[in-house]
Design an enzyme around this catalytic site. Structure first.
Site, PDB file in Angstrom:
ATOM      1  N   LYS A 116       0.754  -1.343   0.018  1.00  0.00           N
ATOM      2  CA  LYS A 116       0.014   0.004  -0.040  1.00  0.00           C
ATOM      3  C   LYS A 116       0.891   1.436  -0.058  1.00  0.00           C
ATOM      4  O   LYS A 116       0.212   2.385  -0.519  1.00  0.00           O
ATOM      5  CB  LYS A 116      -0.905   0.056   1.025  1.00  0.00           C
ATOM      6  CG  LYS A 116      -1.901  -1.126   1.225  1.00  0.00           C
ATOM      7  CD  LYS A 116      -2.801  -1.000   2.240  1.00  0.00           C
ATOM      8  CE  LYS A 116      -4.038  -1.685   1.888  1.00  0.00           C
ATOM      9  NZ  LYS A 116      -5.196  -1.244   2.942  1.00  0.00           N
ATOM     10  N   GLY A 165      -9.139  -4.723   6.490  1.00  0.00           N
ATOM     11  CA  GLY A 165      -9.291  -3.966   7.761  1.00  0.00           C
ATOM     12  C   GLY A 165      -8.318  -4.125   8.830  1.00  0.00           C
ATOM     13  O   GLY A 165      -8.334  -3.617   9.949  1.00  0.00           O
ATOM     14  N   LYS A 201      -3.646  10.683   7.708  1.00  0.00           N
ATOM     15  CA  LYS A 201      -4.688  11.476   8.428  1.00  0.00           C
ATOM     16  C   LYS A 201      -6.206  10.561   8.495  1.00  0.00           C
ATOM     17  O   LYS A 201      -6.363   9.970   7.596  1.00  0.00           O
ATOM     18  CB  LYS A 201      -5.323  12.942   7.674  1.00  0.00           C
ATOM     19  CG  LYS A 201      -6.231  13.655   7.880  1.00  0.00           C
ATOM     20  CD  LYS A 201      -5.728  14.995   8.527  1.00  0.00           C
ATOM     21  CE  LYS A 201      -6.781  15.727   9.213  1.00  0.00           C
ATOM     22  NZ  LYS A 201      -6.564  15.766  10.638  1.00  0.00           N
ATOM     23  N   LEU A 203      -9.945  10.420   8.521  1.00  0.00           N
ATOM     24  CA  LEU A 203     -10.812  11.237   8.091  1.00  0.00           C
ATOM     25  C   LEU A 203     -12.240  10.921   8.793  1.00  0.00           C
ATOM     26  O   LEU A 203     -12.406   9.723   9.042  1.00  0.00           O
ATOM     27  CB  LEU A 203     -11.459  10.923   6.731  1.00  0.00           C
ATOM     28  CG  LEU A 203     -10.133  11.291   5.764  1.00  0.00           C
ATOM     29  CD1 LEU A 203     -10.214  10.964   4.409  1.00  0.00           C
ATOM     30  CD2 LEU A 203      -9.680  13.024   5.496  1.00  0.00           C
ATOM     31  N   GLU A 287      -6.519   2.754  -1.697  1.00  0.00           N
ATOM     32  CA  GLU A 287      -5.779   1.597  -2.205  1.00  0.00           C
ATOM     33  C   GLU A 287      -6.399   1.224  -3.627  1.00  0.00           C
ATOM     34  O   GLU A 287      -7.441   1.602  -4.078  1.00  0.00           O
ATOM     35  CB  GLU A 287      -5.873   0.444  -1.304  1.00  0.00           C
ATOM     36  CG  GLU A 287      -7.281  -0.166  -1.435  1.00  0.00           C
ATOM     37  CD  GLU A 287      -7.297  -1.614  -0.351  1.00  0.00           C
ATOM     38  OE1 GLU A 287      -6.219  -2.201  -0.754  1.00  0.00           O
ATOM     39  OE2 GLU A 287      -8.300  -1.847   0.239  1.00  0.00           O
ATOM     40  N   ARG A 291      -8.185  -7.122  -9.030  1.00  0.00           N
ATOM     41  CA  ARG A 291      -8.904  -8.107  -9.413  1.00  0.00           C
ATOM     42  C   ARG A 291     -10.324  -7.736  -9.315  1.00  0.00           C
ATOM     43  O   ARG A 291     -10.642  -6.548  -8.951  1.00  0.00           O
ATOM     44  CB  ARG A 291      -8.770  -8.829  -7.982  1.00  0.00           C
ATOM     45  CG  ARG A 291      -9.112  -8.489  -6.720  1.00  0.00           C
ATOM     46  CD  ARG A 291      -9.166  -9.126  -5.519  1.00  0.00           C
ATOM     47  NE  ARG A 291      -9.286  -8.476  -4.293  1.00  0.00           N
ATOM     48  CZ  ARG A 291     -10.542  -7.661  -3.730  1.00  0.00           C
ATOM     49  NH1 ARG A 291     -11.488  -7.744  -4.382  1.00  0.00           N
ATOM     50  NH2 ARG A 291     -10.281  -7.052  -2.731  1.00  0.00           N
TER      51      ARG A 291
HETATM   52  P1  ADP Z   1      -8.299  -2.838   3.924  1.00  0.00           P
HETATM   53  O1  ADP Z   1      -7.226  -3.181   2.625  1.00  0.00           O
HETATM   54  O2  ADP Z   1      -7.737  -3.494   4.960  1.00  0.00           O
HETATM   55  O3  ADP Z   1      -9.798  -2.949   3.584  1.00  0.00           O
HETATM   56  P2  ADP Z   1      -8.342  -0.025   3.178  1.00  0.00           P
HETATM   57  O4  ADP Z   1      -7.209   1.014   3.121  1.00  0.00           O
HETATM   58  O5  ADP Z   1      -9.230  -0.264   1.935  1.00  0.00           O
HETATM   59  O6  ADP Z   1      -8.022  -1.199   4.106  1.00  0.00           O
HETATM   60  O7  ADP Z   1      -9.469   0.645   4.200  1.00  0.00           O
HETATM   61  C1  ADP Z   1     -10.542  -0.024   4.478  1.00  0.00           C
HETATM   62  C2  ADP Z   1     -11.585   0.888   5.211  1.00  0.00           C
HETATM   63  O8  ADP Z   1     -11.099   1.494   6.305  1.00  0.00           O
HETATM   64  C3  ADP Z   1     -12.075   1.996   4.419  1.00  0.00           C
HETATM   65  O9  ADP Z   1     -13.174   1.790   3.551  1.00  0.00           O
HETATM   66  C4  ADP Z   1     -12.554   2.983   5.652  1.00  0.00           C
HETATM   67  O10 ADP Z   1     -13.676   2.647   6.037  1.00  0.00           O
HETATM   68  C5  ADP Z   1     -11.442   2.863   6.594  1.00  0.00           C
HETATM   69  N1  ADP Z   1     -10.223   3.970   6.341  1.00  0.00           N
HETATM   70  C6  ADP Z   1      -9.370   3.792   5.538  1.00  0.00           C
HETATM   71  N2  ADP Z   1      -8.354   4.648   5.677  1.00  0.00           N
HETATM   72  C7  ADP Z   1      -9.119   5.750   6.322  1.00  0.00           C
HETATM   73  C8  ADP Z   1      -8.630   6.931   6.542  1.00  0.00           C
HETATM   74  N3  ADP Z   1      -7.602   7.605   6.202  1.00  0.00           N
HETATM   75  N4  ADP Z   1      -9.654   7.749   7.416  1.00  0.00           N
HETATM   76  C9  ADP Z   1     -10.676   7.129   7.895  1.00  0.00           C
HETATM   77  N5  ADP Z   1     -10.907   5.685   7.439  1.00  0.00           N
HETATM   78  C10 ADP Z   1     -10.053   4.978   6.892  1.00  0.00           C
END
Ligand code: ADP
Length: 447
Positions: A116, A165, A201, A203, A287, A291
């Site tokens: 990532k 997550g 950061k 959000l 990200e 796929r």
């Molecule tokens: P994974 O690959 O583990 O699913 P992601 O980076 O796609 O991780 O993030 C999964 C979820 O986590 C997002 O859909 C969002 O709900 C939360 N998330 C990720 N990054 C942030 C951020 N910078 N601020 C707030 N929530 C976040």
């Protein structure tokens, strides 16, 4: 075209891929663990091979067994589905070395997006807006504290190899940061064998909006609009819809073009999803998934494009046969992920389906591998099917969804259908007013 496709997956997605192969007239090979001998995709495939015991690492993740299955059956291409080996660059390379086509992007692109930190740097270089955060990996506590002060609390500590997550921890203030770092680090090491971390950061009230892309590896690429996946529990998507209730046509084509251009520059091959958080009118890349995604049907429903068919055609060397102008969005689609789980406390509920009645009718699609008498094995994820509903507009779509949920019967196991019945009657959902935290708050208020 390929002479035979091996489907390296199970459950609803194996059946979904099998259907696309049949419509292309390509013979299929199903592989299965001993726990999945009775699966629907195994019954419907032209050939099937048992590749090992129930544990995924000995069957669906077992590369030597999959290679042997290709060799025995003469399959010249492998569709990995989602999960399992779908984002494993080494698997793609090994197949290539054996002259078997991996239906997906190049190993190099899988590898870049699988890390990532590298994915974020690549996205930024390609002109995609990213979440403010550490420039690369966080190496020490001092480093982390300095970055956090710069971007401002709360901050999110994330695993470079993260997924599902896991390895993600919020630090509300300076006092929490060291604990967040050490728990994220040990979680990441245990789950992914890689403890590299980065910071973003945090959000506060974003929506999760992702852009579906399709490229042919020759510099042609299009976007197929967005999916709004803001309804989540523990960072896992629960319900997805397209278009997003929060975007207008101009915002859609603006972010869509940025992403499609990036994919053209990258010479991306196959389907992919670029995921964003969206807050106060701004998009922030989190990200890219290299796929097919679980929620791909909502895009298919509003575009009329069969994404699996496109994946196969492109993997066989075909060029993109559409331009951005050819793509239009019709109506509205919503997907509910039906899990074999208690709808209140979400504990898994495997067992035998004694009675099964899926809904039907205009604009209704059920992607599921289950049937009456099917025994859900306890070894894999709890997704038993997806209900996807299309309507000419969002209101019609919601009315149809409510009707379908009333018709849907899956006895005697517990499923998340009651959760969706509750959601379709909710005013915030009806208004499309929800962010990534809405569902968890809603569930807390009810308990
Ligand atoms: P994974 O690959 O583990 O699913 P992601 O980076 O796609 O991780 O993030 C999964 C979820 O986590 C997002 O859909 C969002 O709900 C939360 N998330 C990720 N990054 C942030 C951020 N910078 N601020 C707030 N929530 C976040």
């Amino acid at each position: 075209m390929f002479s035979k496709i091996l489907i390296a997956n199970r459950g609803e997605i194996a059946l979904r891929i099998l259907r696309a192969c049949k419509e292309l007239g390509i013979p299929t090979v199903a592989v299965h663990s001993t726990a999945d001998a009775d699966a629907m995709h195994v019954r419907l495939a032209d050939e099937s091979v048992c590749i090992g015991p129930p544990a995924a690492r000995e069957s669906y993740l077992n590369i030597p067994q999959l290679l042997a299955a290709c060799e025995i059956t003469g399959a010249d291409a492998v569709h990995p589905g989602y999960g399992f080996l779908s984002e494993n660059a080494r698997f793609a390379e090994i197949l290539e070395a054996h002259n078997i086509e991996f239906i997906g992007p190049t190993a190099e692109h899988i590898r870049i997006m699988g890390d990532k930190i590298q994915a974020k740097q690549t996205a930024r270089d390609l002109g995609i807006p990213v979440v403010p955060g550490s420039d690369g990996a966080v190496t020490s506590s001092d480093d982390a504290h300095a970055i956090a002060r710069e971007i401002g609390y709360p901050v999110l500590v994330k695993a470079a190899s993260g997924g599902g997550g896991r390895g993600m921890k919020v630090a509300k203030s300076e006092a929490d940061l060291d604990t967040a770092l050490s728990t994220a680090r040990s979680e990441a090491a245990a789950a992914f064998g890689d403890d590299a971390l980065y910071m973003e950061k945090y959000l506060g009230k974003p929506r999760h909006i992702e852009i579906q892309v399709l490229g042919d590896g020759k510099g042609n690429a299009v976007h197929l609009g967005e999916r709004d996946c803001s309804l989540q529990r523990r960072h896992q998507k629960v319900l997805e819809e397209a278009p997003s209730p929060s975007l207008n046509a101009e915002q859609r084509s603006q972010i869509g073009e940025i992403v499609a251009n990036a994919m053209r520059k990258l010479k991306y091959r196959g389907v992919g999803t670029v995921e964003f958080l969206y807050e106060n009118g701004e998009f922030y890349f989190i990200e890219m998934n290299t796929r097919l995604q679980v929620e791909h049907p909502v895009t298919e429903m509003i575009t009329g494009i069969d994404l699996v068919n496109e994946q196969i055609r492109i993997a066989a060397g075909g060029s993109l046969d559409m331009t951005q102008e050819d793509i239009s969005f019709e109506g509205h689609a919503i997907e509910c992920r039906i899990n074999a789980e208690d709808p209140v406390n979400f504990t898994p509920s495997p067992g035998t389906i004694t009675y099964y009645h899926p809904p039907g009718g205009l604009g209704v699609r059920v992607d599921s591998g289950v049937y009456q008498g099917y025994k859900i094995p306890p070894y894999y994820d709890s997704l038993i099917g997806k209900l996807i509903v299309h309507g000419r507009n969002r209101v019609e779509c919601m009315m149809r969804l409510r009707r379908c949920l009333d018709e849907f019967v899956v006895d005697e196991i517990k499923s998340t259908i009651p959760l969706f019945r509750d959601l379709v009657d909710n005013q915030d959902i009806a208004n499309g007013q929800y962010d990534i935290h809405w569902l968890e708050k809603h569930l807390e208020n009810k308990s």
